[in-house]
Structures are given as structure tokens and as C-alpha cells.
Design an enzyme around this catalytic site. Structure first.
Site, short mmCIF file in Angstrom:
data_model
loop_
_atom_site.label_atom_id
_atom_site.label_comp_id
_atom_site.label_asym_id
_atom_site.label_seq_id
_atom_site.Cartn_x
_atom_site.Cartn_y
_atom_site.Cartn_z
N CYS A 1 0.82 -1.20 0.00
CA CYS A 1 0.00 0.00 0.00
C CYS A 1 0.85 1.25 0.00
O CYS A 1 2.04 1.22 0.28
CB CYS A 1 -0.86 0.05 1.27
SG CYS A 1 -2.22 -1.09 1.25
N ASP B 1 20.53 36.97 -14.80
CA ASP B 1 19.17 37.46 -15.04
C ASP B 1 18.89 38.73 -14.25
O ASP B 1 19.04 38.77 -13.03
CB ASP B 1 18.18 36.36 -14.63
CG ASP B 1 16.75 36.74 -14.98
OD1 ASP B 1 16.38 36.56 -16.15
OD2 ASP B 1 16.04 37.23 -14.09
ZN LIG Z 1 -3.87 0.18 0.12
#
Ligand SMILES: [Zn+2]
Length: 509
Positions: A34, A439
Site C-alpha cells: 500500500c 538574469d
Molecule cells: Zn492500500
């Protein structure tokens, strides 16, 4: 692998989205891995393992979770700070997979041995280059299954599986379901027109979307790019085919919504990866802010505009041409000039809302009479010389491995100086530490006299000087100061073509 489990554990329990993409959590019982933000109930500490990359979790035999969809988590693992070689290798794998020649060729392009590259990958990512490429391919296939209506046979080819049988086997092994079962599970129901594809690119908040739009709007090339109603839209050409895409902020606030209209699904992976780079989706804003806060001026800017990203580009040649056009004139003037160039030399395109042309190809500009659109002789010659170098293959913006060497070659073109090269490094090569120290806008923003003084001060911002430049430029732009007053994050129509005090360069040669 030394992920600090205590830090991971705290991060996991907080579900703080800033840790998303930094590590992955394998749950031992279910064999599923996960993202730190997974909405599923949290497992007990003794039942989880931590991985620095999705590929490492996959190698250890874990399957991606169908709820938090680790394949859509942002970016590359930054937990340990990947080595330069690994980051470059990841970029090359992102651009072309391992299709052209495998690990040997990849290692050769990076100037290291293939065994050394493998070791580096294992140390930083916990997975081999092949496993990383394979995981990316599977993740992209899953994205196509979930987010498009493409037939499975086309997805197999688009994701680089070669044949449907290998695709089916790969998906089945990884997700424990057939592609058709996965599609049935996907919540997506809206039917897209045949050649339109919708993707979500997740990022680690914060992301300063309005800052991105303001910057792009001020420089939008008429006919090629349009910024309106919180959306950026542009025409594209890839392998001789025209199309367009548009990008907006997803309602969820942690993803960009990308709609691509393109005839050939084979190119989707390439297009999506380019959009990802162009919108700097992988940046780790929290880490960048931490470094920049040491400077008192930047600390205030970072506080006021959290999550400012670096706008990249669709095409390096186009960006470099725009940079040359912008030498010594205002952004507004350069944008108008680019519009004239496009209508004179670009291929006509019929698209939605004011998308009328493709940006001129190098072939179209190599011998173009650029005086006819009001360009000075010297600048016209610089653009033609750049176009010819690209046509001859002497300069190739794709797959740049050694930025210094590339910029050195770019500067050999008469009329391309340090400022232009650093600007190209920022926006076309995605270098986080590029810095156009001559710049005028940057000098003015910090009230510094010389570029040498500026360079000295910028030492403390490394390796994030590109982001520092973005903050300083925004400080000077009208949209920046306006946004600060209202403090609003809400997307609104941007000030298209507003004059900004940069980049006006003293002499860019
Ligand atoms: Zn999960």
C-alpha cells in the site's frame, strides 16, 4: 535496506500525504502493498514491512493494493536521496522503458558498468533496473485499464507487452485478477470519445497550481498554447502525428487531471511521462522548502506560495527557440513574436478553443526567412543554426544524460550564451539546480549588484537553485503580488500576456 522503521511507522499512522511515494507498506498476511495514505484499516506494526519503491515490494512478492493503487503514487523514491546515476537511469527508463537494448545499453549510456548499475539500483531502490521497468509497465497498463476504454489488445501493445498473452499473464500475476475483472472494479463509468484519454497524475501536496498557470499563461504561444478557466491546453506533435492535451487541477486537490487527444495509443506512455515532467509532478516540495527557508528573503516567499513548481516544456527545441526569442525583450514582446513565427511556419491544426497550429519543426525553421516576421538578423541566424543542429542530430533534447556536456554543445551555437543555456537546463532538462545568475530580474529581486554576488548567495540554496529562481521571479511578477494579496488558492483565468520584468538579459552572448 535501511529505511528508518520508526519514521516510516509514524508516517504511516499519520497518513500524511507528503510521505506518499516515499515508501511503500507491505502487509504480511494479505501479501498486498500500500501507499502511506491508504484508506484501508491500518495493520499492526509487527505485520508490516517497509519498502523504498513499488518495484521492491513487488520483488518481495507483494501485490499492489486495489484501494490505494500504489501504481498511481507520485514520483520516484526520495527517501534515501537517490544517486545521480540512479535518477538519470530512472528518467531514461521513464522515457523509453528498457525496450531499446536493455540494461547493458542503459548502463553504457550512463557511462557505468551494468553490474554497477544493478548494485546502485538495489542499494537505492531495492530493485533491479529490469524490475523497475517491468513494474512501471504493469502500472501503466493498470492505469489504462482503469482510466480509459481502450480494448485490452491495444493496452497490451501500448504498455509494451508485445502480445496479449504476456500482458494477461503479467497482470494476473501482479494483481491476482484478469484485466477484465480489474476494469469491472474500476469506478470510472464515463465513456470517453474514441481517441480521448483521461489520466490522473498524483502529486505530493502542496502544489501551487495557480503559480504554474500564471507562469505558463504569460508565455503561452498564440495558436499553440491556451490558458483559460484554470486549464492549460496545447497542441502536440509526436512521431509525425498531431494532437493536443489539456491539464487542470483535479477536484481532489492532490492530482492533475490530464486529457489527451491523440490518434495512436502506443504513444500514451510517452505523452503522459512528458506531461508529468512538464508539470513537475514528482517534486518533493516539503524537502525543497526546507532547504530554501535558510535564506530570509526566500523563507517569506516559500511561506506565501507553498509548493511552487518548475514549469518544464513539451519540447526542448520549442523551449530553446522561445528562450532565444526572449533575449533582451519583454516576455510580452517575445510571446507576440512567437505567435507570428507560429502562424508563418507552423503546421495548421484544427483543435478546440484557439489551438490553430503546431509549433514549427526544426526542419521548417532550418532555412526559414525569419526576417519576414520582424526578427533581427543575428537572432534569426541563431534560431536557424539551432534548427540545423537538431536536424543534423548534433543536438538532441531527448534522453540527455550529461547536462553539462549538452549545454556546452548548445553554447557552441553563436547567440546562445550562459543565460539561455541555464534557462534551457531549468525548463527543458529538468535540472533542479540550474541558475541563470545574469538574469536582471533575479538581481533586482534580491537587490544584488553583480551575478557573482548572486552566485555566492545562491550557494546556500543548492541543490534547489531552480526553485529559488522560480520564487524570486514570481515575487516580481504582477500575478505573484496579486495572489499574495488575495491569498487565494482558487484557480481563475490568468493574466495572459502580462508584461513581466524578466527575463530581460543584459547580453546573452
Ligand atoms: Zn492500500
Amino acid at each position: 535496506m535501511n529505511l528508518d522503521w520508526q519514521v516510516c511507522s509514524r508516517a504511516r499512522l499519520s497518513r500524511d500525504s507528503r510521505f506518499d511515494g516515499k515508501f511503500f507498506i507491505g502487509v504480511i498476511g494479505s501479501r498486498v502493498y500500500c501507499r502511506p495514505i491508504c484508506p484501508a484499516p491500518t495493520a499492526k506494526e509487527k505485520n508490516v514491512r517497509y519498502f523504498p519503491s513499488a518495484a521492491a515490494a513487488a520483488e518481495a512478492g507483494f501485490r499492489p493494493c486495489l484501494r490505494c493503487r500504489p501504481e498511481s503514487s507520485p514520483g520516484t523514491p526520495a527517501w534515501l536521496g537517490t544517486s545521480n546515476t540512479v535518477s538519470r537511469a530512472l528518467r531514461l527508463i521513464g522515457e523509453s522503458g528498457l525496450e531499446d537494448g536493455g540494461v547493458e545499453v542503459l548502463a553504457e549510456r550512463l557511462g557505468v558498468g551494468s553490474r554497477h548499475l544493478r548494485r546502485l539500483f538495489l542499494r537505492h531502490l531495492g530493485a533491479t533496473p529490469i524490475a523497475v521497468a517491468q513494474t512501471r509497465r504493469l502500472h501503466f497498463a493498470k492505469k489504462l485499464i482503469d482510466e480509459t476504454r481502450l480494448p485490452m489488445t491495444q493496452i497490451a501493445i501500448a504498455a509494451g507487452f508485445g502480445c496479449v498473452r504476456r500482458f494477461n499473464a503479467g497482470i494476473r500475476k501482479t494483481y491476482d485478477r484478469t484485466p477484465t475483472q480489474i476494469r469491472r472494479l474500476a469506478r470510472k463509468t464515463a465513456v470517453q470519445p474514441g481517441n480521448q484519454y483521461l489520466f490522473r497524475l498524483h502529486f505530493r501536496p502542496p502544489y501551487h497550481w495557480q503559480g504554474m498557470l500564471d507562469f505558463l499563461a504569460a508565455r503561452a504561444t498564440p495558436g499553440v498554447e491556451v490558458v483559460e478557466c484554470g486549464t492549460y491546453r496545447r497542441t502536440i506533435s509526436w512521431q509525425g502525428r498531431p494532437g493536443y492535451f489539456e491539464v487542470s487541477l483535479d477536484d481532489s486537490g492532490d492530482a492533475l487531471l490530464v486529457r489527451i487527444e491523440f490518434g495512436d495509443p502506443h504513444s500514451l506512455f510517452f505523452i503522459v511521462e512528458h506531461v508529468r515532467a512538464m508539470f513537475d509532478v514528482n517534486a518533493d516540495s516539503a524537502a525543497i522548502a526546507q532547504s530554501l527557508k535558510s535564506d530570509p528573503v526566500l523563507a517569506g516567499r516559500v511561506e506565501a506560495d507553498p509548493g511552487l513548481r518548475v514549469p518544464g516544456c513539451w519540447n526542448g527545441f520549442e523551449l530553446a527557440t522561445r528562450a532565444i526569442l526572449g533575449q533582451q525583450i519583454t516576455v510580452k514582446g517575445a510571446t507576440a513574436m512567437a505567435g507570428r513565427m507560429v502562424s508563418a511556419f507552423g503546421m495548421p491544426f484544427s483543435g478546440p478553443s484557439r489551438l490553430t497550429h503546431l509549433f514549427p519543426s526544426p526542419e521548417a525553421l532550418a532555412d526559414a526567412n525569419l526576417g519576414s516576421i520582424g526578427l533581427t538578423g543575428a537572432r534569426a541566424e541563431t534560431i536557424r543554426a539551432l534548427a540545423r543542429a537538431v536536424c543534423a542530430g548534433k543536438i538532441n533534447f531527448e534522453g540527455v544524460v550529461d547536462s553539462d556536456e549538452f549545454l556546452h554543445r548548445l553554447c557552441e551555437i553563436r547567440g546562445i550564451g550562459k543565460w539561455t543555456a541555464q534557462y534551457v537546463a531549468m525548463r527543458a532538462l529538468g535540472e533542479p539546480d540550474a541558475f541563470p545568475s545574469s538574469d536582471l530580474g533575479l538581481l533586482r529581486a534580491l537587490s544584488v549588484e553583480s551575478s557573482r554576488d548572486l552566485e555566492r548567495r545562491a550557494e546556500a540554496w543548492r541543490p534547489w537553485r531552480t526553485y529559488a529562481a522560480m520564487y524570486l521571479w514570481r515575487m516580481l511578477s504582477p500575478s505573484g503580488s496579486r495572489a499574495n494579496q488575495s491569498g487565494s488558492r482558487k484557480a481563475h483565468e490568468s493574466s495572459v500576456g502580462s508584461a513581466e520584468p524578466y527575463p530581460r538579459v543584459p547580453v546573452a552572448v
